[in-house]
Design an enzyme around this catalytic site. Sequence first.
Site, mmCIF file in Angstrom:
data_model
loop_
_atom_site.group_PDB
_atom_site.id
_atom_site.type_symbol
_atom_site.label_atom_id
_atom_site.label_comp_id
_atom_site.label_asym_id
_atom_site.label_seq_id
_atom_site.Cartn_x
_atom_site.Cartn_y
_atom_site.Cartn_z
ATOM 1 N N SER A 430 0.817 -1.215 0.000
ATOM 2 C CA SER A 430 0.000 0.000 0.000
ATOM 3 C C SER A 430 0.848 1.261 0.000
ATOM 4 C CB SER A 430 -0.939 -0.003 1.209
ATOM 5 O OG SER A 430 -0.208 -0.184 2.402
ATOM 6 N N HIS A 451 -1.846 -3.346 -5.846
ATOM 7 C CA HIS A 451 -2.377 -2.951 -4.542
ATOM 8 C C HIS A 451 -3.868 -3.254 -4.457
ATOM 9 C CE1 HIS A 451 -3.486 0.533 -1.603
ATOM 10 N NE2 HIS A 451 -3.438 -0.633 -0.989
ATOM 11 N N ASN A 501 -3.544 6.213 -1.500
ATOM 12 C CA ASN A 501 -3.025 6.555 -0.169
ATOM 13 C C ASN A 501 -2.311 7.903 -0.155
ATOM 14 O OD1 ASN A 501 -3.992 4.488 1.461
ATOM 15 N ND2 ASN A 501 -2.407 3.076 0.783
#
Length: 715
Positions: A430, A451, A501
């Site tokens: 991630s 991911h 992210n």
Amino acid sequence: MIYQGKAITVKALESGIVELKFDLKGESVNKFNRLTLNELRQAVDAIQADASVKGVIVSSGKDVFIVGADITEFVDNFKLPEAELVAGNLEANRIFNAFEDLEVPTVAAISGIALGGGLEMCLAADYRVMSTSAKIGLPEVKLGIYPGFGGTVRLPRLIGSDNAIEWIAAGKENRAEDALKVGAVDAVVAPELLMAGALDLVKRAISGELDYKAKRQPKLEKLKLNAIEQMMAFETAKGFVAGQAGPNYPAPVEAIKTIQKAANFGRDKALEVEAAGFAKLAKTSVAESLIGLFLNDQELKRKAKAHDEIAHDAKQAAVLGAGIMGGGIAYQSAVKGTPILMKDIREEAIQLGLNEASKLLGNRVEKGRLTPAKMAEALNAIRPTLSYGDFANVDIVVEAVVENPKVKQAVLAEVETQVKDDAILASNTSTISINLLAKALKRPENFVGMHFFNPVHMMPLVEVIRGEKSSEVAVATTVAYAKKMGKNPIVVNDCPGFLVNRVLFPYFGGFAKLVSAGVDFVRIDKVMEKFGWPMGPAYLMDVVGIDTGHHGRDVMAEGFPDRMKDERRSAVDALYEANRLGQKNGKGFYAYETDKRGKPKKVADASVLDVLKPIVFEQREVTDEDIINWMMIPLCLETVRCLEDGIVETAAEADMGLVYGIGFPPFRGGALRYIDSIGVAEFVALADQYADLGPLYHPTAKLREMAKNGQRFFN
């Protein structure tokens, strides 16, 4: 040939029966675009003018019937003034009315799928015969509108208002047996018998065995409900549907209101009511965002399909690292038809992974979505192993071990020696740089990031991360495998946090600033949930895990120290140090109890206030609007930076990544469309009002240039 166009033909079959066939040239599916509607008018005129015609069968020359309107035309159409939209809908409905009013019986032969305008075409026919494998539905509410070609008028008069409301408000596709049960179709036959079934119906109507005029009549009249029945049906439905849809999605409730308003009118007047309501919804920002979302999704699919040409077919997969994540990946691969090896170094981890896959398969069987035989087949496709013995024939390996660069590098280097030279290695990470991990490999060209989002079986997004040395074949093969798994892949370039992210942590950064400014985290959660997020930031952090959030924040701070590094302790630091890790250990921002179904349920926990007290540095008075801006401006600006930095190629991919990956409110369309909805210049001015909060709130030079030139992200 009675009529021949580019989308529709009408030809004689036998005994005065003609076939009106939809087959749009140059397209894989039929849709109601301007051309098709215009040709339908001409085709109906040609049938009316031919005295030899005794009956009409409507069919499709493609695998599907008609998928609905051409959504690409909505963008320009919906910019028209409301009155012009109403007039356009009424004009289109005159074509369907002319078909419905033909002096001869009509039968729709439904193959594949008939959605939206496709089903509305069928509803205008006297009879409907449906293939057992076909599906029908009116999904318009998913675009922020409701059916506009007579669906809100004809369907309730055919199947009753309760059933029609359920179909229209939910926007779901319905199987043949369900359609037959409620009376939406008159017969269901095997696919190979569809034309024979349609011919049988039309012949019986021509002979007088079936009274097609009596069958047609209810669609032309008012709804058969008295005033009390209407009140009970509609008021109850509005309350229930409003609760289900929520305040940000008005279309389902507006559809019910339209059916209610038109209940006492005959067809023509009822269609006027439908057109007026449709035009109002078409002009809303919700419709604009949801239509944009649909078009973005089509763009995503187009880009993913473009990789097919050079992708290798992954016939055998493997996952390294079992447990919950590995088990979820193994389940998703196996249930979608790609056998997978699941390797770990610990027997208990293997068992945990198998239990996870078995549980997910069992849930599908319970819900009737999978047969026990298919469950057994999927379980057999997952082969647990403690060794690399069977890795020689693996086409793609997904590494899903602990989020630690040294461990991942060691595992990847080891597995590289056990697979064939052209096998693809993909790291499910991630935050860790793909370029960094690639340094441990002899064949970095075969390596990418892959991911997955947690829980794997529910989250539709997969980020495929291209490293500096990743080959296009490696990227394409991974994209193709993700698609086979039923996921929506987006290709992004390597950077800390990738796309999702990298954008999420500035949002959490805004949250941390609010808590440190003395704002109650429960209030923040409520404001952001009202804004449209599925859960507020405190609750989301608890679900993700405070330790995971703490680690991710440190990675992001290292990658972007100029704007993501905060020298002061934050709420996440305080909770992490107090071992309040969120749902995983029963206490984070909230405390967690187990409900009757064994699921964690959040409850207030006053003791957390003492933990947070040392990191509250001031007491600021902020409005709910301030809370939204403190949270959303950093998220939006980081999305802009990702696009400018080439981390993601298009605005469409950036927005879909956030909708699919972190639950960005769909009715707002994504971060870049949200900026568009405010106005780029207005957004820049808004961000400048919060400039004192730090670099996360500072617009880029390019965004300022866009503002100056009156540009948008989506035209």
